[in-house]
Design an enzyme around this catalytic site. Structure first.
Site, PDB file in Angstrom:
ATOM      1  N   ASP A 127       0.859  -1.183   0.000  1.00  0.00           N
ATOM      2  CA  ASP A 127       0.000   0.000   0.000  1.00  0.00           C
ATOM      3  C   ASP A 127       0.889   1.225   0.000  1.00  0.00           C
ATOM      4  O   ASP A 127       1.993   1.203   0.558  1.00  0.00           O
ATOM      5  CB  ASP A 127      -0.905   0.007   1.239  1.00  0.00           C
ATOM      6  N   ASP A 168      -7.110  -1.469  -4.666  1.00  0.00           N
ATOM      7  CA  ASP A 168      -8.173  -1.097  -3.729  1.00  0.00           C
ATOM      8  C   ASP A 168      -9.118  -0.066  -4.350  1.00  0.00           C
ATOM      9  O   ASP A 168     -10.334  -0.135  -4.166  1.00  0.00           O
ATOM     10  CB  ASP A 168      -7.573  -0.536  -2.438  1.00  0.00           C
TER      11      ASP A 168
END
Length: 176
Positions: free
Chosen positions: A130, A148
């Protein structure tokens, strides 16, 4: 006879329709892979680079799911999330073989690309990379990535599409 050969057949039109949605999923997957590889290659783990007063580029890992759900599960969750992602991906790919409203097919495509992006990360790295960190007043939204974004946009579009279809059915019943 020549005219029949020049006109696309129905199966060819269906395959082109399916290919369009699979290409969108593939584009989301490739963009996710490229951005994660860039972050992994160019930023040491844990680094945070302030970009604006509300956004940082970070390099962090998530061994769990959304909002780090089950992140401290001891390792079993990696395989659980991989199996779920591939099972959902197979189901979505089969759904994309059917004629669907464009908004629903786009939603499925985005979810498919995102699910595969995070699944491949889990397979190759054991965690999901991330790197997008938005914050306000000391409060940070959990870091996330392109996969995401694709999943959330696909899910939102799916809800919107379902509500719109339900509204259309309701209007049809009212007009009868």
């Amino acid at each position: 006879m020549t005219d029949k050969l020049l006109q696309p057949s129905v199966p060819n039109q269906v395959r082109a329709y399916q290919r369009r949605w699979l290409m969108i999923a593939f584009a989301a997957l490739v963009l996710d892979i490229i951005t994660k590889a860039g972050v992994s290659a160019l930023m040491p783990y844990g680094q945070s680079v302030p970009m604006t007063g509300f956004f940082n580029l970070v390099h962090t890992w998530n061994t769990g799911a959304a909002f780090s759900f089950l992140a401290d599960g001891g390792g079993w969750q990696r395989y659980f999330f991989i199996v779920i992602a591939f099972a959902v991906s197979v189901w979505i790919a089969l759904e994309l073989r059917k004629p669907l409203p464009a908004s629903q097919a786009l939603a499925y495509s985005l979810i498919l690309g995102g699910a595969l992006g995070n699944a491949f990360d889990r397979l190759l790295r054991g965690h999901v990379v991330d790197y997008l960190d938005f914050h306000l007043g000391g409060w940070h939204w959990p870091a996330f990535n392109v996969a995401d974004i694709a999943i959330v946009c696909g899910a939102a579009l799916m809800v919107f599409s379902s509500l719109r279809q339900a509204n259309d059915v309701s209007k049809e019943k009212t007009n009868e």
